[in-house]
Design an enzyme around this catalytic site. Structure first.
Site, PDB file in Angstrom:
ATOM      1  N   HIS A 114       7.567  -9.356  -2.498  1.00 18.06           N
ATOM      2  CA  HIS A 114       6.803 -10.579  -2.213  1.00 18.06           C
ATOM      3  C   HIS A 114       5.459 -10.627  -2.945  1.00 18.06           C
ATOM      4  O   HIS A 114       5.152 -11.570  -3.659  1.00 18.06           O
ATOM      5  CB  HIS A 114       6.499 -10.645  -0.704  1.00 18.06           C
ATOM      6  CG  HIS A 114       7.675 -10.478   0.193  1.00 18.06           C
ATOM      7  ND1 HIS A 114       8.566 -11.496   0.484  1.00 18.06           N
ATOM      8  CD2 HIS A 114       8.095  -9.395   0.901  1.00 18.06           C
ATOM      9  CE1 HIS A 114       9.472 -11.048   1.339  1.00 18.06           C
ATOM     10  NE2 HIS A 114       9.227  -9.791   1.598  1.00 18.06           N
TER      11      HIS A 114
HETATM   12  O1  RIB Z   1       6.023 -11.429   4.655  1.00 16.53           O
HETATM   13  C1  RIB Z   1       5.749 -10.625   3.535  1.00 16.53           C
HETATM   14  C2  RIB Z   1       4.322 -10.170   3.553  1.00 16.53           C
HETATM   15  O2  RIB Z   1       4.103  -9.407   4.731  1.00 16.53           O
HETATM   16  C3  RIB Z   1       3.975  -9.238   2.388  1.00 16.53           C
HETATM   17  O3  RIB Z   1       2.617  -9.399   2.060  1.00 16.53           O
HETATM   18  C4  RIB Z   1       4.229  -7.870   2.950  1.00 16.53           C
HETATM   19  O4  RIB Z   1       3.364  -6.884   2.364  1.00 16.53           O
HETATM   20  C5  RIB Z   1       3.867  -8.047   4.400  1.00 16.53           C
HETATM   21  O5  RIB Z   1       2.482  -7.816   4.506  1.00 16.53           O
END
Ligand code: RIB
Ligand code: CA
Length: 314
Positions: free
Chosen positions: A241
């Site tokens: 992500h």
């Molecule tokens: O939902 C994904 C996010 O939440 C990313 O930033 C991951 O590192 C978690 O923090």
């Protein structure tokens, strides 16, 4: 070079994102600030310091940030998929940790923004507590922030930490609403709708591990994180992500974004942390006085994966 601040809760995917930021020549990484999220802020701060040490970036100040959300304390954190140390049980393999700044996160961000000769980009890849606090404490600095690039939210995908909410927004919905709906800083939001379509496979990680010590260290953090996402996807792969958000911060246009007003459910019911994109169109939204956020709903997964590979192995 683009002046950049990264606000982060490392975090396995945060580690990949920080590696990209630390190793991209187009970026002048002015500061890393840490926030509660995947693990405690003590752990996210130690992890950020260790990661920058591994990436050879002792020149980058690390400012410790918020240890809790603005309003409601969390009953739980993300489901432990980042491991108890936040880096898949391998935090001790990273380092040596760079020094922690004497300035805490908001003061460090303000100092960097004030000292910069050009507006600063802020990539926020954890809960938005520090960013909301910065905006509240120093509204005069908004015009000196070039853009926010946020990993967070979900428009039609649904949630990951709950049925409805994405973790970064869920962890501090009041902060997310202050940033997404209460700021005039140009903002790109990179939601689950996109990041869950851009994954790396176990084989890709194995090849990364063979490319050198940084790749090997990053790949080694995979265990619980890869297992969780492999169960979700039905094949051996994981989302990265935060790295997608950093690639957009470094190279604007990496993602295809749609301007949408965004609101955030700050109730304490089952929808808490839901991001609501107003798809009625700008005219309808304008009646509510909402500002548009550039929501990243598309990108070329192969091109993004190739760019991530190039920056991690180049
Ligand atoms: O939902 C994904 C996010 O939440 C990313 O930033 C991951 O590192 C978690 O923090
Ligand atoms: Ca994160």
């Amino acid at each position: 070079m683009t002046p950049l601040i990264v606000d982060t809760d490392p975090g396995v995917d945060d580690a990949f994102a920080l590696a990209v930021a630390a190793r991209s020549p187009e970026i002048d990484l002015r500061a890393v600030t840490t926030v509660h999220g995947n693990v405690t802020v003590d752990r996210t701060t130690d992890n950020a310091r260790r990661l920058l040490g591994t990436f050879g970036r002792a020149d980058v100040p690390v400012g410790r940030g918020a240890d809790r959300p603005l309003v409601h304390l969390l009953g739980r954190r993300s489901a432990g998929i980042h491991g108890t140390d936040g880096l898949g049980g391998r935090a001790a393999d990273f380092g040596p940790p760079v020094d922690e700044s004497s300035l805490r996160a908001v003061a460090l961000m303000a100092s960097v923004i004030e000292a910069s000769e050009e507006p600063v980009v802020i990539a926020a890849i954890g809960p938005l507590t520090n960013i909301a606090t910065l905006l509240s404490a120093r509204p005069d600095l908004e015009e000196s922030i070039a853009r926010f690039v946020l990993m967070g939210g979900s428009i039609g995908y649904g949630g990951n930490v709950s049925a409805a909410a994405e973790f970064n927004v869920w962890a501090d919905p009041e902060a997310a609403r202050r940033v997404l709906a209460g700021s005039v800083v140009p903002t790109t939001m990179v939601p689950l709708d996109l990041t869950m379509r851009i994954t790396v496979s176990a084989a890709w990680l194995d090849e990364l591990a063979a490319c050198g010590p940084v790749g090997a260290a990053l790949a080694a953090t995979r265990e619980s994180y890869l297992a969780a996402y492999s169960a979700r996807f039905g094949h051996a792969a994981m989302a990265v992500h935060d790295a997608v958000a950093l690639l957009e911060a470094i190279t604007p246009g990496t993602v295809s974004a749609t301007p949408l007003p965004i609101d955030v459910d700050t109730s304490t019911g089952p929808g808490r942390g839901t991001t609501i994109g107003d798809l009625r169109g700008p005219e309808a939204a304008a009646t509510d006085g909402a500002r548009p956020v550039d929501v990243a709903l598309d990108a070329d997964p192969d091109a993004v994966r190739a760019e991530l590979w190039r920056r991690l192995t180049g």
